[in-house]
Motif scaffolding. Sequence first.
Motif, PDB file in Angstrom:
ATOM      1  N   ILE A 180     -29.190 -51.700  11.359  1.00 48.33           N
ATOM      2  CA  ILE A 180     -28.881 -50.275  11.236  1.00 48.33           C
ATOM      3  C   ILE A 180     -27.988 -49.804  12.390  1.00 48.33           C
ATOM      4  CG2 ILE A 180     -29.875 -47.944  11.175  1.00 48.33           C
ATOM      5  CD1 ILE A 180     -30.592 -49.458   8.702  1.00 48.33           C
ATOM      6  N   THR A 181     -28.229 -50.280  13.602  1.00 45.56           N
ATOM      7  CA  THR A 181     -27.530 -49.738  14.779  1.00 45.56           C
ATOM      8  C   THR A 181     -26.025 -49.978  14.733  1.00 45.56           C
ATOM      9  OG1 THR A 181     -29.553 -50.407  15.951  1.00 45.56           O
ATOM     10  CG2 THR A 181     -27.778 -49.445  17.266  1.00 45.56           C
ATOM     11  N   PRO A 182     -25.549 -51.222  14.635  1.00 39.56           N
ATOM     12  CA  PRO A 182     -24.096 -51.411  14.592  1.00 39.56           C
ATOM     13  C   PRO A 182     -23.468 -50.841  13.333  1.00 39.56           C
ATOM     14  CG  PRO A 182     -25.223 -53.497  14.201  1.00 39.56           C
ATOM     15  CD  PRO A 182     -26.268 -52.519  14.631  1.00 39.56           C
ATOM     16  N   GLN A 183     -24.178 -50.908  12.216  1.00 37.17           N
ATOM     17  CA  GLN A 183     -23.591 -50.403  10.976  1.00 37.17           C
ATOM     18  C   GLN A 183     -23.481 -48.881  10.986  1.00 37.17           C
ATOM     19  OE1 GLN A 183     -25.747 -52.237   7.694  1.00 37.17           O
ATOM     20  NE2 GLN A 183     -25.245 -54.292   8.434  1.00 37.17           N
ATOM     21  N   ALA A 184     -24.445 -48.196  11.574  1.00 34.53           N
ATOM     22  CA  ALA A 184     -24.375 -46.739  11.668  1.00 34.53           C
ATOM     23  C   ALA A 184     -23.219 -46.313  12.565  1.00 34.53           C
ATOM     24  CB  ALA A 184     -25.689 -46.179  12.191  1.00 34.53           C
ATOM     25  N   LEU A 185     -23.081 -46.972  13.712  1.00 33.79           N
ATOM     26  CA  LEU A 185     -22.000 -46.619  14.631  1.00 33.79           C
ATOM     27  C   LEU A 185     -20.649 -46.925  13.999  1.00 33.79           C
ATOM     28  CD1 LEU A 185     -21.791 -45.392  17.459  1.00 33.79           C
ATOM     29  CD2 LEU A 185     -21.662 -47.717  18.388  1.00 33.79           C
ATOM     30  N   ALA A 186     -20.542 -48.064  13.323  1.00 29.62           N
ATOM     31  CA  ALA A 186     -19.304 -48.406  12.632  1.00 29.62           C
ATOM     32  C   ALA A 186     -19.004 -47.407  11.517  1.00 29.62           C
ATOM     33  CB  ALA A 186     -19.397 -49.820  12.063  1.00 29.62           C
ATOM     34  N   TYR A 187     -20.051 -46.942  10.845  1.00 23.60           N
ATOM     35  CA  TYR A 187     -19.845 -46.026   9.720  1.00 23.60           C
ATOM     36  C   TYR A 187     -19.235 -44.702  10.170  1.00 23.60           C
ATOM     37  CZ  TYR A 187     -20.673 -43.688   5.296  1.00 23.60           C
ATOM     38  OH  TYR A 187     -20.498 -43.018   4.109  1.00 23.60           O
ATOM     39  N   PHE A 188     -19.513 -44.300  11.398  1.00 22.65           N
ATOM     40  CA  PHE A 188     -18.887 -43.080  11.908  1.00 22.65           C
ATOM     41  C   PHE A 188     -17.360 -43.228  11.861  1.00 22.65           C
ATOM     42  CE2 PHE A 188     -20.618 -39.527  14.775  1.00 22.65           C
ATOM     43  CZ  PHE A 188     -19.597 -38.646  14.415  1.00 22.65           C
ATOM     44  N   LEU A 189     -16.869 -44.401  12.245  1.00 23.03           N
ATOM     45  CA  LEU A 189     -15.424 -44.640  12.243  1.00 23.03           C
ATOM     46  C   LEU A 189     -14.870 -44.819  10.828  1.00 23.03           C
ATOM     47  CD1 LEU A 189     -15.111 -47.056  15.298  1.00 23.03           C
ATOM     48  CD2 LEU A 189     -14.407 -44.654  15.176  1.00 23.03           C
ATOM     49  N   LEU A 190     -15.727 -45.133   9.881  1.00 23.90           N
ATOM     50  CA  LEU A 190     -15.283 -45.259   8.497  1.00 23.90           C
ATOM     51  C   LEU A 190     -15.232 -43.909   7.798  1.00 23.90           C
ATOM     52  CD1 LEU A 190     -17.357 -48.409   7.390  1.00 23.90           C
ATOM     53  CD2 LEU A 190     -14.888 -48.317   7.827  1.00 23.90           C
ATOM     54  N   LEU A 191     -16.269 -43.094   7.999  1.00 29.13           N
ATOM     55  CA  LEU A 191     -16.364 -41.830   7.265  1.00 29.13           C
ATOM     56  C   LEU A 191     -15.613 -40.694   7.946  1.00 29.13           C
ATOM     57  CD1 LEU A 191     -17.783 -40.573   4.744  1.00 29.13           C
ATOM     58  CD2 LEU A 191     -19.507 -39.715   6.342  1.00 29.13           C
ATOM     59  N   ALA A 192     -15.697 -40.614   9.260  1.00 28.13           N
ATOM     60  CA  ALA A 192     -15.084 -39.493   9.997  1.00 28.13           C
ATOM     61  C   ALA A 192     -14.467 -40.005  11.293  1.00 28.13           C
ATOM     62  CB  ALA A 192     -16.142 -38.425  10.279  1.00 28.13           C
ATOM     63  N   PRO A 193     -13.453 -40.843  11.202  1.00 31.43           N
ATOM     64  CA  PRO A 193     -12.914 -41.494  12.409  1.00 31.43           C
ATOM     65  C   PRO A 193     -12.406 -40.520  13.460  1.00 31.43           C
ATOM     66  CG  PRO A 193     -11.435 -41.778  10.521  1.00 31.43           C
ATOM     67  CD  PRO A 193     -12.719 -41.237   9.991  1.00 31.43           C
ATOM     68  N   ASP A 194     -11.847 -39.406  13.038  1.00 33.21           N
ATOM     69  CA  ASP A 194     -11.308 -38.440  14.001  1.00 33.21           C
ATOM     70  C   ASP A 194     -12.398 -37.655  14.714  1.00 33.21           C
ATOM     71  OD1 ASP A 194      -8.773 -39.245  13.247  1.00 33.21           O
ATOM     72  OD2 ASP A 194      -8.534 -37.635  11.773  1.00 33.21           O
ATOM     73  N   GLN A 195     -13.617 -37.712  14.196  1.00 38.68           N
ATOM     74  CA  GLN A 195     -14.720 -36.958  14.782  1.00 38.68           C
ATOM     75  C   GLN A 195     -15.636 -37.835  15.646  1.00 38.68           C
ATOM     76  OE1 GLN A 195     -14.645 -33.808  14.406  1.00 38.68           O
ATOM     77  NE2 GLN A 195     -13.227 -33.587  12.686  1.00 38.68           N
ATOM     78  N   ALA A 196     -15.437 -39.137  15.626  1.00 37.77           N
ATOM     79  CA  ALA A 196     -16.324 -40.037  16.357  1.00 37.77           C
ATOM     80  C   ALA A 196     -16.181 -39.823  17.865  1.00 37.77           C
ATOM     81  CB  ALA A 196     -16.004 -41.486  16.008  1.00 37.77           C
ATOM     82  N   PRO A 197     -17.279 -39.909  18.602  1.00 40.24           N
ATOM     83  CA  PRO A 197     -17.206 -39.679  20.046  1.00 40.24           C
ATOM     84  C   PRO A 197     -16.423 -40.770  20.769  1.00 40.24           C
ATOM     85  CG  PRO A 197     -19.401 -40.420  19.417  1.00 40.24           C
ATOM     86  CD  PRO A 197     -18.661 -40.168  18.148  1.00 40.24           C
ATOM     87  N   ASN A 198     -15.864 -40.401  21.906  1.00 42.78           N
ATOM     88  CA  ASN A 198     -15.188 -41.381  22.747  1.00 42.78           C
ATOM     89  C   ASN A 198     -16.172 -42.495  23.117  1.00 42.78           C
ATOM     90  OD1 ASN A 198     -12.821 -39.873  22.736  1.00 42.78           O
ATOM     91  ND2 ASN A 198     -13.350 -38.767  24.613  1.00 42.78           N
ATOM     92  N   GLY A 199     -15.688 -43.690  23.071  1.00 43.17           N
ATOM     93  CA  GLY A 199     -16.522 -44.826  23.422  1.00 43.17           C
ATOM     94  C   GLY A 199     -17.120 -45.548  22.234  1.00 43.17           C
ATOM     95  N   THR A 200     -16.939 -45.001  21.029  1.00 44.30           N
ATOM     96  CA  THR A 200     -17.515 -45.629  19.839  1.00 44.30           C
ATOM     97  C   THR A 200     -16.929 -47.015  19.613  1.00 44.30           C
ATOM     98  OG1 THR A 200     -17.882 -43.476  18.800  1.00 44.30           O
ATOM     99  CG2 THR A 200     -17.896 -45.399  17.363  1.00 44.30           C
ATOM    100  N   ARG A 201     -15.621 -47.080  19.586  1.00 47.11           N
ATOM    101  CA  ARG A 201     -14.961 -48.361  19.339  1.00 47.11           C
ATOM    102  C   ARG A 201     -15.235 -49.343  20.478  1.00 47.11           C
ATOM    103  NH1 ARG A 201     -11.089 -49.219  15.520  1.00 47.11           N
ATOM    104  NH2 ARG A 201     -10.926 -46.965  15.244  1.00 47.11           N
ATOM    105  N   GLU A 202     -15.268 -48.828  21.689  1.00 43.81           N
ATOM    106  CA  GLU A 202     -15.506 -49.698  22.849  1.00 43.81           C
ATOM    107  C   GLU A 202     -16.915 -50.291  22.815  1.00 43.81           C
ATOM    108  OE1 GLU A 202     -12.108 -47.116  23.626  1.00 43.81           O
ATOM    109  OE2 GLU A 202     -14.144 -46.727  22.884  1.00 43.81           O
ATOM    110  N   LYS A 203     -17.900 -49.488  22.382  1.00 39.92           N
ATOM    111  CA  LYS A 203     -19.271 -50.010  22.289  1.00 39.92           C
ATOM    112  C   LYS A 203     -19.357 -51.110  21.241  1.00 39.92           C
ATOM    113  CE  LYS A 203     -23.614 -49.789  23.635  1.00 39.92           C
ATOM    114  NZ  LYS A 203     -24.051 -49.888  25.037  1.00 39.92           N
TER     115      LYS A 203
END
Length: 635
Positions: free
Chosen positions: A344-367
């Motif tokens: 759930i953890t990596p998939q949820a964080l990845a899903y933020f970049l899939l559904l609302a990439p412009d709204q994802a917090p800084n550091g999402t991709r880096e994590k």
Amino acid sequence: MNAIHTLIFLLVGMVAFAQNKPLVNQAGYNLGEAKRFVCVGAKDGTKFKILNNTSKQVEFEGEILNQEGWFSTFNPIAKNEFYIDVTGHGQSVPFWIADHLMEKISTKLAYDFFIDVRGSEDASIADLSKIYGGGPSRDGGAYGLETIFECLYYASNPALFDRWKTELGDNNVPDLIDLILWHAEFAYNHVAYQGPVANRHGSLGYEGQPRMQYDYWNHLDQLAVVCAAYHDFLKPYLSREKYLLYRKVCNEKWLAYERHRENRYWTYSTKWVDFGFQEFNEMGNAFGQSVFRNLFMYYCEKNEADGQSAKYLKWAHESALDIIQNWDFNNPRHMWWIRNAEHITPQALAYFLLLAPDQAPNGTREKLSAWAIHMQQKTNNFWKYRVHSETEWAHPKTKELGGAPALGGSLFAVAHLLKNPRLRDIGWAQVDFVFGVNPIGAHLSNKSQDRLDIGGYWAGVENGWPGAHPNGYGQLGKVRGTLDGSPLDKDFQQKVTAAAGQEPQDQIGKDAYATEGWCVSNRGWMATLTFSTLGSQHVKILNTRGAVLTQAKVAETVTIELKAALNLDWDQVEKGKVWVKLDQKPAIAFEVTETGENTGIFRANYKVPSTGRALQVSYGSLGFAQKASINIKAP
């Protein structure tokens, strides 16, 4: 860590496994994807050949390195069955190589499981006291989050699921849609259920507070995704009246059920493997649930005129920051020790970049990038298995079906976002592990006659998991597509024994641990099939020469191309569909036709209309959409 594991096998395994045959994905491999096998004990440089199982002609040759043989570049045009011959080690079982083979044999089974495992056919059942955990699945509670992953599954490849309509409902609605609607209604009917359940290993609620036997709070998570999916693909099947009831209960109970944040130390377990209050638990509160549910409500609310999207986006943002700041890869309770909740953890964080990439917090991709590095380190062994530590491969006492079957999906999602093909290759290695490239040499599902009789097993798999518990809490013996077991730590270090005067006999497949499967284990496998599409499907708009277009003239004929996992019948020319949208008009379905028996490509010509300024073609939805667009030039 990896050097120590390698040394163990070099000292103990090279001689011990000298008689071992090559272990392959017993069903086969997808064209254009990573392909590998393991031959334990084979020395570096040992030759291997891939032969056509019909003609017996050699079609590929290679060499073993680190007890692995890779043949990813072998992509035969014609679909065929093959086998591998390793010098001094014998032959593998036969396997196929074909377009989207894994999806062909696995897709329907993945949701068939959730049809069969329901605790009741009646979604409005008032008494849950006869269902272990309470349901909706008869071996779990609301923490199964079935509806979330069923919705994402459909969104990833809708034209495929639209073909199956004969098991539920009136044969006019796709079975997977009917299943989603059943789960939604179950969640709505039990969103405040506080009665007894048949059994539960523990209770719920924070320490010192009144205990719950049923995790009804989690039903809001299951309803939230339905509210989001209503705006993408459920409108033809879900009345607005019912949708508004689901939306209303989510909005009203969200804070009371603490759906706005991650829940810690909320589940008390009496199971020996995770006894007491742990920070996160597979039976109640997974790390990342809050990101998923708040993103779904954000998406729902932003599509409503009176929507309250801002607060849900804020909570999704805060929950993602929680992961970015606090997810500790070196804490087993954040990783393998939360077992079926780990994915759930990596998939949820990845899903933020899939559904609302412009709204994802800084550091999402880096994590996610840091997680990817960690996983590449932990899987740097010839099984490509995510090890626990320098001294422990897997759990010594219990299965880890929350590992490889679910890890593939996480790797696929992150590989797509980071454009990391090596990570995707490791994802496919997890799929291979499920299908027999493991120390037991067997598929992780027991191949029982009961399952074969109901079409509940994977085509092309010779060796299933050696043991099963068909009559446990979930009564899973006759549930299609059930995963049953996985290797224990001891299985990764098996030795060969030999009686005096006899040839050594390997122990692969001997004394394999077996217990009952579980709905949350199959959930992770379904997620793997869902996220695998991110790297294998596309939409293009082409000119008559096959070049990708960015603009076209009015009345010009263009070719719309879809690559997707739709090739189910090798003997039929099959159809697919995409959605064509002109400017801001509603999208309409447009049929495309298979171009060849093993291509995975579907095409159709399209005449650019005389009105409009922009044309968009898409496939999939809810964060999984593949899109192509062109500007329309006036005459």
